[in-house]
Design an enzyme around this catalytic site. Structure first.
Site, PDB file in Angstrom:
ATOM      1  N   GLN A 198      -4.245   3.426  -4.617  1.00 29.50           N
ATOM      2  CA  GLN A 198      -5.163   2.778  -3.684  1.00 29.50           C
ATOM      3  C   GLN A 198      -6.612   2.982  -4.121  1.00 29.50           C
ATOM      4  OE1 GLN A 198      -4.469   0.639  -1.532  1.00 29.50           O
ATOM      5  NE2 GLN A 198      -3.744   1.533   0.348  1.00 29.50           N
TER       6      GLN A 198
ATOM      7  N   GLY B  80      -7.579   7.757   6.229  1.00 25.76           N
ATOM      8  CA  GLY B  80      -7.251   6.502   5.546  1.00 25.76           C
ATOM      9  C   GLY B  80      -7.812   6.470   4.144  1.00 25.76           C
TER      10      GLY B  80
ATOM     11  N   GLY C 102      -7.263   3.287   2.116  1.00 28.33           N
ATOM     12  CA  GLY C 102      -7.135   1.928   1.594  1.00 28.33           C
ATOM     13  C   GLY C 102      -8.438   1.247   1.225  1.00 28.33           C
ATOM     14  N   GLU C 103      -9.544   1.667   1.819  1.00 30.73           N
ATOM     15  CA  GLU C 103     -10.767   0.897   1.628  1.00 30.73           C
ATOM     16  C   GLU C 103     -11.889   1.646   0.932  1.00 30.73           C
ATOM     17  OE1 GLU C 103     -11.143  -2.178   5.061  1.00 30.73           O
ATOM     18  OE2 GLU C 103      -9.934  -0.551   5.811  1.00 30.73           O
TER      19      GLU C 103
ATOM     20  N   THR D 128       0.803  -1.212   0.000  1.00 30.71           N
ATOM     21  CA  THR D 128       0.000   0.000   0.000  1.00 30.71           C
ATOM     22  C   THR D 128       0.844   1.273   0.000  1.00 30.71           C
ATOM     23  OG1 THR D 128      -0.063  -0.385   2.349  1.00 30.71           O
ATOM     24  CG2 THR D 128      -2.020  -0.981   1.111  1.00 30.71           C
TER      25      THR D 128
ATOM     26  N   ASN E 289       0.379  11.262  -0.494  1.00 29.61           N
ATOM     27  CA  ASN E 289       1.259  10.903  -1.609  1.00 29.61           C
ATOM     28  C   ASN E 289       0.411  10.566  -2.827  1.00 29.61           C
ATOM     29  OD1 ASN E 289       2.813   8.658  -3.280  1.00 29.61           O
ATOM     30  ND2 ASN E 289       4.324   9.965  -2.303  1.00 29.61           N
TER      31      ASN E 289
HETATM   32 MO1  MOS Z   1      -8.776  -4.350   5.941  1.00 32.93          MO
HETATM   33  S1  MOS Z   1     -10.421  -5.496   5.507  1.00 32.93           S
HETATM   34  O1  MOS Z   1      -9.255  -3.664   7.410  1.00 32.93           O
HETATM   35  O2  MOS Z   1      -7.425  -5.306   5.994  1.00 32.93           O
END
Ligand code: MOS
Length: 753
Positions: free
Chosen positions: A650, A714, A716-717, A479, A643
């Site tokens: 991501q 965050g 990532g999701e 990541t 970044n």
């Molecule tokens: Mo993520 S599903 O919190 O690795």
């Protein structure tokens, strides 16, 4: 946008790494993953040759193992040991807790809870020999009636144990609220069982040296692994060393410790040699988690102006008979739109399947898929533009908890993405836009994911050679944690990133949280920033006290890092190179520690989430019903984009996976034998390059300093949320067919009314 004072500026000098810190190592194959540390693990075991383990898996879904015949396996080529429930050592397990560890299968009893459950382990001289011998193990079962067929057993649903479901909002007031609705939409949406398929499957290497255990493990949580291993073998915590410098994706599956990790360590102890246990792709489907199927009943009530007056979102999901795992699919419904009467529930049906777990955006991923489809259907009923419906119901504060947002620029995200997409040209009547034998449609949705942060620590060291070392016991799942740590040092210490040595993925480093819940950068970043500040303070004080320094007698607050120097802010002619500090310290390195943690007060006072607006254009073939996602335009409000390279990657990656949720991904469970029948990448369809056409991501880039001193939330999701709903809505706009059962495969479009 708000103006920030100099001292509030979120990121030092604002410089970004132009590419990944570890990019070169990865493309040249020099970055090594857990299974590739044979020389190191052999050294840990005093030079003993490494052996290979292979899991034997149950072939029935429920029952008891009556007998196991390992004669053939014992005598097969290369076999050193076969461990079964009949001869495995009893482990002195000291009840570790989920979610760091899930309920495991460790050969401690003869019960079988699901087809594919680990029931024995073969250790041999090579991987091939271990796998061959595993196939020779004969098992006699006493089968019991298996709990399968989820869809026919919805009536058995029960509340989750431990009651970790988000509480229903304002019970009792609901009826009066529903009475105010002039338009009501009520529909049920279903999403399938899904399986994580990171590029790197799980793998563990374990070696014992007396009572010390060293493990290389593919994990999102080295300190979780460490604690879990220590508790299973009753070892002092520091006798366990877990290492994992590079992770080839995790997405939640590597967030908890699974059976094979403990079994590998157990085997290494029994055979008194280092052991390698790599999970093969088909074994990813079952023993290491997955995302549960969901059946989501959504009811939306609106008044004549389109304002939501009542909402209910009730989720049914399967759970393993071994352990409850709740996919909180209704979670976002409690906060995404303004409404005074919101009720949600989650109930589960016991199943003989492997224990489920977090999978990228657990809850919001499949929850927004359903909710955003429902919002589109409500807009249609109201004859209102779907974007307008979202704007009318914009939540100025968290409607569930009546708290202020730490920061929310979703309105701007809607406007920005709609304009770049060309939403105003949309034809609201379905099935009107054609190109040859294809129908073209557009759809939109809201994306959201909570912003999480935990306590983390870091060590910084100015080395005698002038390089700066930064270390934290965090993980980089691919990541960008290496990049973010190097970048933060570059910004704060003001040295080129090429001069920064980053170390992570080692449990002897200062503790950091699980790399899950999109929290790594938001948690570790502040610790690194603090470490830099502590180092500055130390170097400044040393210079102030040194009569030979040009900074002698300066104020500590007056000294800053500037271009590889310590410099006086008031009088920039007063400066000295960092090497002067090393000389002052008699040529020795200078080390400091830093830490960061969220303020509990702020956490209670504010609701912290990221936001996004996603627009999709699809083309649906008239004869084959094949769907192409031609273009996705999305704008996210994720605080500041720390970044550009890793951040946009991501977000784009999340969107690509969302295309899978919408169109292709489904783990198929056989309802008679409980076996996963498509346990390979040929039949479990993750989107590939050809499925991902134009993806245009943009961010609002406004710092959220109430959330974190760097201003970044965050990332990532959130990318996987919203998108599947936007695609479903675009398919409806293209064809006039509403498919509520995901993934939307071509047969479902063909058969839809
Ligand atoms: Mo993520 S599903 O919190 O690795």
């Amino acid at each position: 946008m708000m103006e920030l004072q100099e001292e509030q500026k979120p990121v030092g000098n604002g410089k970004q790494l132009p590419y990944r810190y570890d990019g070169k190592l990865k493309v040249t194959g020099k970055a090594r993953y857990a299974a590739e540390f044979a020389p190191e693990i052999q050294k840990e075991a005093g030079g003993k040759t490494m052996l290979y383990a292979y899991l034997v898996q149950a072939s029935v879904p429920s029952g008891e193992i009556v007998a196991m015949d390992t004669t053939l396996a014992d005598h097969a080529s290369g076999v050193v040991k076969v461990l079964t429930p009949f001869n495995a050592p009893k482990l002195p397990i000291v009840a570790p807790k989920p979610p760091a560890v899930r309920k495991l299968s460790l050969l401690q009893d003869r019960n079988v809870y699901y087809n594919g459950e680990p029931i024995a382990i073969v250790v041999a001289k090579t991987q091939v020999e271990a796998a061959q011998a595993a196939a020779l193990v004969k098992v006699r079962y006493k089968q019991s009636a298996a709990k399968l067929n989820f869809d026919q057993r919805l009536g058995e649903a029960r509340p989750p144990k431990g009651g970790n479901a988000p509480a229903a909002r304002k019970p009792g007031e609901a009826e009066a609220s529903w009475a105010k609705a002039t338009t009501v939409l009520e529909q049920t949406y279903t999403t399938p069982l899904q399986t994580h398929n990171p590029m790197e499957p799980h793998a563990t290497l374990a070696a014992w040296n007396g009572e010390k255990l060293t493990v290389y493990d593919a994990t999102q949580y080295i300190s979780g692994d460490k604690q879990t291993l220590a508790k299973h073998f009753a070892l002092p915590l520091d006798n366990v060393h877990v290492i994992d410098p590079y992770v080839g994706g995790g997405f939640g599956s590597k967030g908890s410790t699974w059976s094979h990790v403990i079994l590998c360590a157990m085997a290494a102890k029994v055979v008194d040699a280092p052991v390698h246990l790599a999970i093969e792709r088909p074994q990813m489907f079952g023993p290491v988690g997955g995302r549960p199927r969901t059946v989501q009943k959504i009811k939306l009530g609106a008044d004549a102006s389109g304002k939501l007056v009542a909402i209910s979102h009730d989720v049914l999901l399967p759970t393993s008979v071994m352990e409850d795992f709740l996919e909180p699919a209704a979670q976002q419904t409690t906060m995404l739109y303004q409404c005074d009467s919101i009720e949600t529930s989650h109930n589960m049906v016991d199943m003989n399947i492997g224990v489920q777990t977090f999978q990228r955006a657990p809850g919001e991923s499949v929850g927004t898929t359903a909710l955003e489809s429902a919002m589109d259907e409500l807009a249609e009923k109201l004859k209102m533009d779907p974007l307008k419906l979202r704007l009318i119901n914009y939540a100025e504060k968290d409607p569930g908890e009546h708290r202020e947002w730490s920061s929310k620029n979703l309105r701007q995200a809607y406007t920005d993405a709609a304009e770049r997409f060309g939403w105003s040209h949309r034809n609201a009547t379905p099935g009107q836009v054609r190109q040859g034998n294809k129908r073209i449609g557009v759809g939109m949705a809201t994306a959201t994911y909570p912003a999480n942060r935990s306590a983390a620590m870091a060590t910084i060291r100015l080395e005698p050679n002038g390089r700066v070392y930064i270390g934290s016991g965090t993980q980089d799942l691919g990541t960008g944690m290496y990049t973010m740590m190097a970048q933060t040092v570059m910004q704060e210490v003001d040295v080129p990133w090429q001069q920064v040595d980053v170390k992570l993925g080692d449990s002897t480093l200062p503790k950091a949280p699980v790399s899950g819940g999109s929290q790594s950068t938001a948690s570790v970043g502040p610790a690194v920033k603090d470490a830099c500040a502590q180092l500055l303070l130390k170097l400044a004080n040393m210079a102030i006290e040194d009569p030979t320094s040009p900074l002698h007698n300066s104020g500590a607050q007056d000294i800053i890092f500037k271009g590889g120097m310590l410099q006086s802010k008031q009088d920039p002619t007063k400066q000295e190179p960092l090497s002067a500090s090393i000389a002052r310290n008699k040529g020795q390195a200078i080390e400091e520690k830093g830490s960061g943690e969220p303020s509990q007060q702020a956490e209670k006072a504010l609701s912290t989430h990221s936001w996004g607006a996603v627009f999709a254009e699809v083309a649906v073939d008239d004869s084959t019903h094949m769907v192409e996602v031609r273009r996705v335009v999305a704008t996210y409000d994720i605080g500041i984009l720390l970044n550009k390279k890793t951040g946009t990657s991501q977000l784009e990656g999340g969107i690509v996976w969302g295309i899978g949720t919408a169109l292709t991904e489904e783990t198929v469970l056989d309802n008679t034998f409980g076996k996963i029948v498509n346990n390979n990448l040929a039949e479990y369809h993750v989107p590939v390059n050809a499925d991902a056409q134009k993806i245009e991501v943009s961010v609002i880039d406004t710092p959220d300093i109430k959330f974190n001193p760097q201003g970044g939330r965050g990332i990532g999701e959130i990318g996987i949320t919203g998108i599947a709903g936007a695609i479903a809505n675009a398919i409806y706009n293209a064809t006039g067919k509403r498919v509520r059962d995901f993934p939307i495969t071509l047969d479902k479009i063909m058969n839809a009314a």
